[in-house]
Scaffold this active site. Structure first.
Site, short mmCIF file in Angstrom:
data_model
loop_
_atom_site.label_atom_id
_atom_site.label_comp_id
_atom_site.label_asym_id
_atom_site.label_seq_id
_atom_site.Cartn_x
_atom_site.Cartn_y
_atom_site.Cartn_z
N CYS A 42 39.58 25.12 39.65
CA CYS A 42 39.15 25.21 41.05
C CYS A 42 37.99 24.23 41.30
O CYS A 42 37.23 23.89 40.40
CB CYS A 42 38.72 26.64 41.33
SG CYS A 42 38.06 26.95 42.97
N HIS A 43 37.84 23.82 42.58
CA HIS A 43 36.71 22.94 42.93
C HIS A 43 35.37 23.58 42.60
O HIS A 43 34.40 22.87 42.29
CB HIS A 43 36.75 22.62 44.44
CG HIS A 43 37.60 21.43 44.77
ND1 HIS A 43 38.94 21.52 45.06
CD2 HIS A 43 37.29 20.11 44.85
CE1 HIS A 43 39.42 20.33 45.31
NE2 HIS A 43 38.46 19.45 45.19
N THR A 44 35.30 24.90 42.65
CA THR A 44 34.04 25.56 42.33
C THR A 44 33.62 25.29 40.90
O THR A 44 32.42 25.14 40.61
CB THR A 44 34.15 27.07 42.59
OG1 THR A 44 34.54 27.27 43.95
CG2 THR A 44 32.82 27.77 42.34
N HIS A 63 37.42 30.72 36.51
CA HIS A 63 37.26 32.01 37.18
C HIS A 63 38.51 32.47 37.91
O HIS A 63 38.54 33.58 38.44
CB HIS A 63 36.10 31.94 38.19
CG HIS A 63 36.32 30.92 39.26
ND1 HIS A 63 36.06 29.59 39.06
CD2 HIS A 63 36.78 31.03 40.52
CE1 HIS A 63 36.35 28.92 40.16
NE2 HIS A 63 36.79 29.77 41.06
N GLU A 64 39.56 31.66 37.93
CA GLU A 64 40.76 31.96 38.73
C GLU A 64 41.86 32.40 37.76
O GLU A 64 42.78 31.65 37.47
CB GLU A 64 41.14 30.68 39.47
CG GLU A 64 41.88 30.86 40.75
CD GLU A 64 42.04 29.56 41.49
OE1 GLU A 64 41.59 29.46 42.65
OE2 GLU A 64 42.63 28.60 40.94
N CYS A 93 29.81 47.35 44.49
CA CYS A 93 28.99 48.32 43.75
C CYS A 93 29.18 49.73 44.26
O CYS A 93 28.95 50.70 43.55
CB CYS A 93 27.52 47.92 43.84
SG CYS A 93 26.81 48.07 45.52
N CYS A 96 25.36 49.69 47.82
CA CYS A 96 24.47 48.82 48.61
C CYS A 96 24.66 49.14 50.09
O CYS A 96 25.56 49.88 50.50
CB CYS A 96 24.75 47.35 48.33
SG CYS A 96 26.29 46.73 49.04
N CYS A 99 28.23 48.33 51.35
CA CYS A 99 29.23 49.29 50.88
C CYS A 99 29.07 50.63 51.60
O CYS A 99 30.06 51.26 51.99
CB CYS A 99 29.11 49.48 49.37
SG CYS A 99 29.71 48.08 48.38
N CYS A 107 29.89 43.26 49.86
CA CYS A 107 28.97 43.86 48.89
C CYS A 107 27.87 42.90 48.47
O CYS A 107 28.11 41.76 48.07
CB CYS A 107 29.74 44.32 47.65
SG CYS A 107 28.68 45.01 46.36
N ARG A 111 29.21 43.61 40.92
CA ARG A 111 29.01 43.86 39.50
C ARG A 111 29.58 42.75 38.62
O ARG A 111 30.63 42.19 38.89
CB ARG A 111 29.67 45.19 39.11
CG ARG A 111 29.09 46.41 39.80
CD ARG A 111 27.59 46.48 39.65
NE ARG A 111 27.04 47.76 40.08
CZ ARG A 111 25.86 47.89 40.61
NH1 ARG A 111 25.10 46.83 40.82
NH2 ARG A 111 25.41 49.08 40.95
N CYS A 162 40.89 33.47 43.38
CA CYS A 162 39.89 32.70 44.12
C CYS A 162 40.52 31.94 45.29
O CYS A 162 40.51 32.41 46.41
CB CYS A 162 39.15 31.74 43.19
SG CYS A 162 37.77 30.88 44.01
N ARG A 356 46.80 22.59 42.25
CA ARG A 356 46.15 23.31 41.17
C ARG A 356 46.72 22.86 39.83
O ARG A 356 47.93 22.87 39.62
CB ARG A 356 46.35 24.82 41.27
CG ARG A 356 45.34 25.55 42.15
CD ARG A 356 43.91 25.45 41.62
NE ARG A 356 43.00 26.26 42.38
CZ ARG A 356 42.34 25.85 43.46
NH1 ARG A 356 42.50 24.61 43.90
NH2 ARG A 356 41.49 26.65 44.08
#
Length: 361
Positions: A42-44, A63-64, A93, A96, A99, A107, A111, A162, A356
Site C-alpha cells: 500500500c502507499h501508506t 498492514h493490508e 476500544c 472512549c 465509542c 474510536c 487497540r 486498508c 496492488r
C-alpha cells in the site's frame, strides 16, 4: 518463546527496505499471533519508509493482510487457532467518548498489541498502522483480527484491510452515495477504484472516473465507472458538469489528496453536494478557497478515515460481496510477489504500473 521470522524492515528514512529476521513474542493478554498468508503493498507503507508518517524508525512494514490465527493470549474468547482473519488497523476500544456515543468507527483509542516485535538485538520495531504484516507472523490486538469466510483467497481478502475498505467506505459510509446519485471519483488507483465499486454497488446512476492516465481510466470501467475524464488535457470541472446536466456531481471523492485535486472536487460537485477527501495529503500541503464560495455552495466537506468503517461489521460483508461476484477484489491484484520484492513493488507503484502488488507467504 519468541518466534524468529523473516520480515520487511524500513531501517532508515528513504533507504531501501531490508529483509531481516525479527522476533515476534507469543501473545499476551488480549493479543493474537497470526500466520500471515498475504499482504498488499500500500502507499501508506511507502509513506512510512520515506518518513512521511513519523520518524519512529525502524518500521516493520505491511498492514493490508489476511492470515490464520496461530495462537491466542489470555482473555481472548472470540478467536481460536485456525480462524481465518483479515487484519484491521482500527480496533475500537469500546470506552472512549466516540465509542460511548455509538460511533466506534471514529474510536480515539484504537487497540494494538502491547508487546513489541523486535530486531534480533532487541531493538523495538514500530509496526505500520499497528500491524506489521510483511512478515511470516505478526502480533496484533485480538480486536484487529476479524474473522471472515475462509473461501476468500488471501491475496484478495487482505486488500479489504486498508485500501479497498478506505475507498469503498468513502463512497458508501462517508459520502452516503445512494440510488440514483451522480458520483465523480478523482484518482483511479486502488482506493479510487474501490470508491467506484462502492458507488456502483450503492446504486449510483452515473459514475465519472477522473485521472491523468488513460490506462487507469480504462481499468476504472471494470469497477463500475460509466464515464471517464482525462484531466491532463481536459478541464475536469467542466467535463463533470457536462456529464451531469451542467450541475456537477452529487458526491465527489478525492482519492488523490492534493490541493489541486481538492479544489477540483470542491467545484466539481453540485450545489449542496458532498466532497469526500480520502487521499492522504503530505503534512505541508495547504488549500486556499474563497470563504464566500464555502458559504454559498453549501453542502458538506468531509474527510474519510478508513472509510468510516467498523471492521467487525464491514469486513465480512465485503467478503460476502466478493464471494457472490458483486465486488471484484481479484481485479485489484495486479501481481503476486515474494517478501524480498517489496522494494521493487514500491517502484512499480510510483510509476503507476500496478493497482496492488501482493506479497504471498
Amino acid at each position: 518463546m519468541p518466534h524468529e521470522v523473516h520480515a520487511v524492515v524500513a531501517a532508515k528514512q528513504g533507504a531501501p527496505v531490508e529483509l531481516q529476521t525479527i522476533l515476534v513474542p507469543d501473545p499476551g493478554p488480549g493479543e493474537v499471533l497470526v500466520a500471515v498468508q498475504a499482504c498488499g503493498v500500500c502507499h501508506t507503507d511507502l509513506h512510512y519508509r520515506d518518513g512521511a508518517i513519523n520518524d519512529e524508525f525502524p518500521f516493520l512494514l505491511g498492514h493490508e493482510a489476511a492470515g490464520v490465527i496461530e495462537s491466542v493470549g489470555p482473555g481472548v474468547t472470540d478467536l481460536a487457532p485456525g480462524d481465518y482473519v483479515v487484519l484491521a488497523w482500527r480496533a475500537p476500544c469500546g470506552s472512549c467518548r466516540s465509542c460511548r456515543r455509538g460511533r466506534p468507527w471514529y474510536c480515539f483509542d484504537s487497540r494494538n498489541a502491547s508487546q513489541p516485535m523486535t530486531l534480533l538485538d532487541g531493538t523495538p520495531l514500530a509496526p505500520a498502522l499497528g500491524i506489521g504484516a510483511f512478515a511470516e507472523k505478526t502480533l496484533v490486538a485480538a480486536g484487529q483480527a476479524v474473522k471472515v469466510d475462509p473461501a476468500a483467497r488471501p491475496e484478495a481478502a487482505g486488500l479489504i484491510g486498508c485500501g479497498v475498505m478506505a475507498g469503498y467506505g468513502a463512497a458508501v459510509h462517508t459520502g452516503g452515495v445512494g440510488s440514483g446519485d451522480t458520483v465523480a471519483v478523482i484518482g483511479c488507483g486502488g482506493v479510487g477504484n474501490a470508491a467506484i465499486a462502492g458507488a456502483s454497488i450503492a446504486g449510483a446512476r452515473r459514475i465519472i472516473a477522473v485521472d491523468i492516465d488513460d490506462r487507469k481510466l480504462d481499468g476504472a470501467t471494470r469497477f463500475g465507472a460509466t464515464h471517464t475524464v482525462n484531466s491532463r488535457g481536459t478541464d475536469p470541472i467542466e467535463a463533470v458538469r457536462g456529464l451531469t446536466g451542467g450541475n456537477g456531481a452529487d458526491v465527489v471523492i478525492d482519492a488523490v489528496g492534493r490541493p489541486e485535486t481538492y479544489r477540483q472536487g470542491f467545484y466539481m460537485r453540485d450545489l449542496a453536494g458532498t466532497l469526500v477527501q480520502v487521499g492522504v495529503p503530505d503534512p505541508d500541503m495547504r488549500i486556499d478557497l474563497p470563504l464566500i464560495d464555502l458559504f454559498s455552495r453549501g453542502g458538506a466537506l468531509k474527510s474519510s478515515w478508513y472509510g468510516d468503517c467498523l471492521p467487525s461489521r464491514d469486513f465480512p460483508v465485503l467478503i460476502d460481496r466478493y464471494l457472490s461476484g458483486r465486488l471484484d477484489l481479484d481485479g485489484f491484484v495486479t501481481e503476486t510477489i515474494a517478501l524480498d520484492e517489496v522494494e521493487s513493488a514500491f517502484d512499480k507503484m510510483r510509476d503507476g504500473q500496478v493497482l496492488r502488488s501482493v506479497v504471498v507467504l
